[in-house]
Motif scaffolding. Structure first.
Motif, PDB file in Angstrom:
ATOM      1  N   UNK A  11       0.689  -1.331  -0.115  1.00 52.49           N
ATOM      2  CA  UNK A  11      -0.218   0.173  -0.039  1.00 52.49           C
ATOM      3  C   UNK A  11       0.836   1.457  -0.215  1.00 52.49           C
ATOM      4  N   UNK A  12      -0.111   2.341  -0.480  1.00 55.95           N
ATOM      5  CA  UNK A  12       1.186   3.962  -0.827  1.00 55.95           C
ATOM      6  C   UNK A  12       0.497   4.673   1.231  1.00 55.95           C
ATOM      7  N   UNK A  13       1.143   5.800   0.534  1.00 54.99           N
ATOM      8  CA  UNK A  13       1.074   6.155   2.059  1.00 54.99           C
ATOM      9  C   UNK A  13      -0.452   6.732   2.016  1.00 54.99           C
ATOM     10  N   UNK A  14      -0.937   7.055   0.636  1.00 49.75           N
ATOM     11  CA  UNK A  14      -2.578   7.303   1.325  1.00 49.75           C
ATOM     12  C   UNK A  14      -3.764   6.543   1.584  1.00 49.75           C
ATOM     13  N   UNK A  15      -3.107   5.034   1.559  1.00 51.09           N
ATOM     14  CA  UNK A  15      -4.075   3.845   1.771  1.00 51.09           C
ATOM     15  C   UNK A  15      -4.295   3.908   3.149  1.00 51.09           C
ATOM     16  N   UNK A  16      -5.684   3.492   3.801  1.00 55.22           N
ATOM     17  CA  UNK A  16      -5.642   2.823   5.611  1.00 55.22           C
ATOM     18  C   UNK A  16      -5.051   1.958   5.489  1.00 55.22           C
ATOM     19  N   UNK A  17      -4.658   0.946   4.736  1.00 52.21           N
ATOM     20  CA  UNK A  17      -3.448  -0.325   5.180  1.00 52.21           C
ATOM     21  C   UNK A  17      -2.047   0.267   4.956  1.00 52.21           C
ATOM     22  N   UNK A  18      -1.530   1.339   4.804  1.00 51.55           N
ATOM     23  CA  UNK A  18      -0.004   1.774   5.335  1.00 51.55           C
ATOM     24  C   UNK A  18       0.390   1.840   6.447  1.00 51.55           C
ATOM     25  N   UNK A  19      -0.315   2.285   7.092  1.00 50.15           N
ATOM     26  CA  UNK A  19       0.112   1.798   9.084  1.00 50.15           C
ATOM     27  C   UNK A  19       0.377   0.509   9.360  1.00 50.15           C
ATOM     28  N   UNK A  20      -0.582  -0.060   8.469  1.00 50.66           N
ATOM     29  CA  UNK A  20      -0.427  -1.674   9.308  1.00 50.66           C
ATOM     30  C   UNK A  20       0.830  -2.503   8.224  1.00 50.66           C
TER      31      UNK A  20
END
Length: 886
Positions: A273-282
């Motif tokens: 995932x990219x930085x704008x994805x809600x999955x990025x932190x995970x």
């Protein structure tokens, strides 16, 4: 050693780091000017230093079709002339500000950054605002700069890691702007014109398409007023629409590339995932879990299946990023078994999930790591820039807050979604055999002439008085120096930039003098064994103890600890346990010995080692201790007893220096170190650890073939008869700042890059120890320019020997070095490392202030006399790595 090499390799690939928590609200000022420029000012009083970072929201994505390096070329050209400033003026001002400026072009942003003493902030802002107002982009200047940027392309195309990332992007992001990076190609630069670059500038370099970040010891309100005055009059402009990124489905692929590394690398990479994805932190947490020393991937190392492993997130873009697992195996090994092992581990995590305790440890580590990034002013500015400009966030704390909320279920979902082997890219970097070093044809055939000193550069009124003001920097607060009961030298400096403590330590030792004959490699095996726990905690238990307090620690002859203040005593306890009671288990020893022997075999045949070896042989006399060589045979013959004997001989408290910096007082630190290190005792007299002095070298020329390089790397070096304590040391160093360190304002850069375009980088250095000193000049260029560039180097050195530097050059060199001394206090890591290195050398803690006084008082006569006496270019040892020079 290999783990550190792989960590460094991963750092070269990874494009994003953890972000620190937001500073106290009163220390952050935000504003948007009427012209659209967004401004963020972050106060950090760590040192009287400030970093200015200008971020334009355009990069490789925005380049015209067929011209992938346009953004990169414009970044170069901003130093070639801006509104009201010539290239020479820009270079002269930056040099006298301390020479700590640079720029980079990424996929979606272009950044210009400079770190200066706080007193020079307005000068730095005037420079930056001038380039936002307008740039020259003249065809004449581009014709000169083209050669330098093409050399940068050649340098990167000679780097196996860069070639891997380039191919990976092409596979993962085909048909999108992400498929090509911002570097560019020599072919497209040949077709690029100054007018094309000016068009790109006019399209994208607008205040309403930029974010200005200022961090350091400043008054935020007063600084904002200055920004409004300097940037406010710049007109906003219409900015084109950014290109859309529509990613096609990822497809599996595999490829093999030649490499000049001493080991084989296997990568298994995925689109993440990219930085704008809600999955990025995970995804960030998942990457930390997989790279943990308690995870299955690293478990391949103690199992003897890999020389080293890692997992990283790289090429981090808004719409996607790259995650990769890597494993190193011996050169020449079959990559299939380790590839299968890595795939199985990743598939297992995707199918069955990851350990819950490793998720908790990863979250703790990210939160703690955020605190540590407040301990460097330049890093603080870079992190804010990355968060706002690179990732489109409101604050660096956004990503930390997001990672705090990540659950085990989130991480397992991301692992199942993205670690899909059906679309993975498998890459192998395979070492290419390097030919033996061969004697070069030498250097000669051209008459060396003395270059005339450059004429003085007239500066604008607003820069003249400020940058030419010479002043010995105010002495920073002295650290507290203590000696523990067992002889450990403890140096403590209190800094309250964050609630953290950093410990840096080292033993004064010299393996080439302390390892018995035939036991070469004992130090390398011992270094790796510090990763295997202590006599009371095995490898996994020891790492869990560190994870529980979110600390990072490394043991060995050079050791370190980063820990939150609340866990300071526990962290020091673990550090001491590792240093004083390493487990040194028999089963681990056998595996590490075999791994070290395999790595030695690859190293001996690698171009990098053969280059450094050729230099050493030419510079040092036969039989010198530094010519000792670790071979597979010497390592394979080692016993555990040999390693333990070396440990006992070298690891002594009375040969140990420890620096502690952070939110800790000497009164708090000393009893903790006495408690955990106090039982450590020395036996017998102190060992001899100082290498003998050596005579000057004879001239030599050596070529080291490297089939992976398209560019030649050139080392010119001299052994000179001084040491760090010689009175001429300071005159030579000051003269070196006339030659280099100030970009186009200094002679080597001006002649080799600005005028002729032979090189991208040219570096000159004087490295001195207690008994030895080496003077060197290094550069990279096309094979047919090796001798041409060397001739220019010799001309510049001949001028230094025969003609006094001009008053303007002397003043500029003094300004450059004096400001560099002041800026050395802007990072806690740098301060602690400086304390340790000075203590080991036998220099006082206030040596930077004493050095500043020496530099301030030097004359042009003294500089010329020192170069005339010690620097003899006709005696250079030249070692060329790459294609044979023409």
């Amino acid at each position: 050693m290999l783990r550190r090499l792989l960590l460094a390799l991963t750092a070269l690939i990874i494009a994003v780091a953890a972000a620190p928590q937001e500073q106290n609200r009163e220390n952050v000022v935000r504003a948007t000017l009427d012209n659209g420029l967004r401004v963020v000012i972050v106060r950090d009083p760590l040192a009287p230093v400030v970093t200015v970072e200008e971020n334009y929201l355009a990069g490789g994505n925005e380049t015209p079709a067929g011209f992938p390096g346009t953004a990169h070329a414009q970044e170069h050209m901003a130093f070639r002339g801006c509104s009201g400033l010539s290239a020479d003026q820009i270079a002269a001002i930056y040099a006298q500000l301390g020479g700590n400026q640079n720029a980079d072009t990424q996929q979606n942003i272009t950044q210009y950054f400079v770190t200066v003493p706080s007193q020079d902030l307005e000068v730095a802002l005037r420079l930056d605002s001038s380039c936002m107002q307008d740039v020259q982009d003249s065809q004449e200047q581009w014709d000169e700069e083209r050669g330098a940027i093409e050399q940068e392309v050649s340098r990167d195309l000679s780097n196996p890691t860069y070639k891997f990332i380039t191919r990976l992007n092409e596979d993962l992001f085909s048909g999108t702007p992400y498929a090509h990076d911002a570097l560019g190609t020599r072919e497209s630069f040949e077709k690029t014109t100054g007018a094309m670059l000016k068009k790109y500038y006019q399209d994208w370099y607008a205040p309403n398409n930029a974010i200005l970040v200022i961090a350091g010891d400043v008054d935020p309100a007063a600084t904002l007023a200055t920004v409004r005055r300097l940037y406010g009059p710049i007109q906003r402009r219409a900015v084109p629409a950014h290109p859309e990124i529509n990613l096609p489905p990822a497809k599996a692929d595999s490829f093999t590339l030649d490499s000049n590394l001493p080991y084989e690398l296997v990568f298994v990479a995925f689109r993440m995932p990219g930085t704008t994805s809600p999955d990025y932190a995970a995804a960030r947490i998942l990457g930390d879990v997989i790279s943990s020393q308690r995870a299955d991937l690293y478990g391949l190392v103690p199992a003897g299946k890999a020389l080293g492993t890692d997992f990283g997130m790289a090429e981090t873009y808004p719409k996607a990023s790259v995650g990769f697992a890597l494993a190193a195996v011996p050169a020449g090994a079959d990559p299939a078994p380790i590839t299968t092992e890595v795939k199985n581990i990743l598939a297992g995590y995707a199918d069955k999930g990851v350990p819950a305790d490793l998720v908790d440890a990863a979250k703790k580590g990210e939160i703690a790591g955020a605190e540590f990034q407040q301990n460097s002013i330049s890093e603080l500015a870079a992190t804010w820039s990355q968060a706002l400009a690179g990732e489109g966030r409101e604050s660096p704390s956004d990503i930390v807050d997001a990672m705090k909320k990540v659950t085990l279920a989130d991480v397992n979902r991301v692992a199942k979604t993205y670690l899909t082997l059906s679309s993975a890219i498998v890459a192998i970097l395979k070492p290419s055999a390097s030919g033996e070093a061969v004697a070069g044809k030498g250097f000669g055939g051209a008459e060396t002439t003395t270059a005339a000193p450059t004429k003085p550069v007239t500066l604008p009124d607003w820069a003249e008085a400020s940058v030419k003001r010479l002043k010995v920097p105010d002495a920073p607060a002295k650290p507290t120096e203590l000696t523990l009961s067992n002889g450990i030298r403890l140096i403590v400096k209190t800094e309250k930039a964050s609630p953290t403590v950093t410990v840096v330590g080292s033993l004064k030792h010299e393996p080439d003098l302390q390892i018995p004959a035939g036991k070469d490699g004992a130090d390398e095996v011992l270094s790796e064994l510090f990763n295997y726990g202590t006599t009371t905690l095995d490898r996994l238990a020891f790492q869990k103890e560190l994870d529980d307090i979110a600390a990072s620690e490394s043991g060995g002859a050079g050791f370190s600890l980063k820990v939150l203040k609340q866990y300071f005593s526990k962290g020091v306890e673990l550090l001491a346990d590792n240093e004083l009671h390493p487990a040194l288990p028999e089963d681990a020893f056998k595996i590490v010995r075999d791994q070290t022997a395999q790595l030695a075999a690859g190293t001996l045949s690698s171009p990098g080692y053969r280059t450094s070896r050729a230099l050493d042989i030419a510079l040092l006399p036969t039989g010198d201790p530094s010519l000792r060589e670790t071979t597979p045979q010497t390592v394979s013959a080692l016993t555990l007893g040999d390693v333990k004997s070396y440990y006992t001989k070298v690891f002594r408290p009375d040969m140990t220096v420890i620096a502690v910096i952070g939110d800790i007082t000497p009164e708090e630190a000393k009893p903790v170190f006495e408690k955990w290190f106090g039982a450590w005792k020395s036996a017998g007299p102190k060992p001899a650890v100082t290498l003998p002095a050596v005579p000057v070298n004879k001239p030599a020329s050596v070529n080291v073939p490297d089939p992976t390089q398209v560019q030649d790397s050139v080392d010119l070096a001299l052994q000179i008869n001084i040491n760090r304590f010689h009175p001429d040391y300071f005159a030579l160093q000051l003269g070196n700042h006339v030659l280099g360190g100030g970009f186009y304002a200094t002679r080597l850069y001006r002649d080799l890059r600005q005028k002729h375009g032979y090189v991208y980088n040219v570096d000159n250095s004087l490295r001195a120890s207690e008994t030895r000193a080496t003077y060197s000049v290094t550069y990279g260029c096309d094979p047919d320019n090796v001798s041409k560039a060397r001739l220019l180097v010799e001309e510049d050195l001949a001028a230094m020997r025969t003609t006094n530097v001009t008053a303007a050059e002397l003043q500029q060199a003094k300004a450059l070095v004096l400001r560099q001394i002041a800026m050395s206090e802007s990072s806690e890591d740098a301060v602690a490392g400086g304390y340790v290195s000075r203590a080991l050398m036998g220099l006082p803690m206030d040596e930077p202030t004493r050095a500043a006084q020496h530099y301030y008082a030097l004359t042009a006569d003294q500089v010329r006399a020192a170069f005339q006496k010690w620097i003899h270019p006709e005696a250079f040892v030249q070692v060329v790595r790459g294609p044979a020079p023409k």
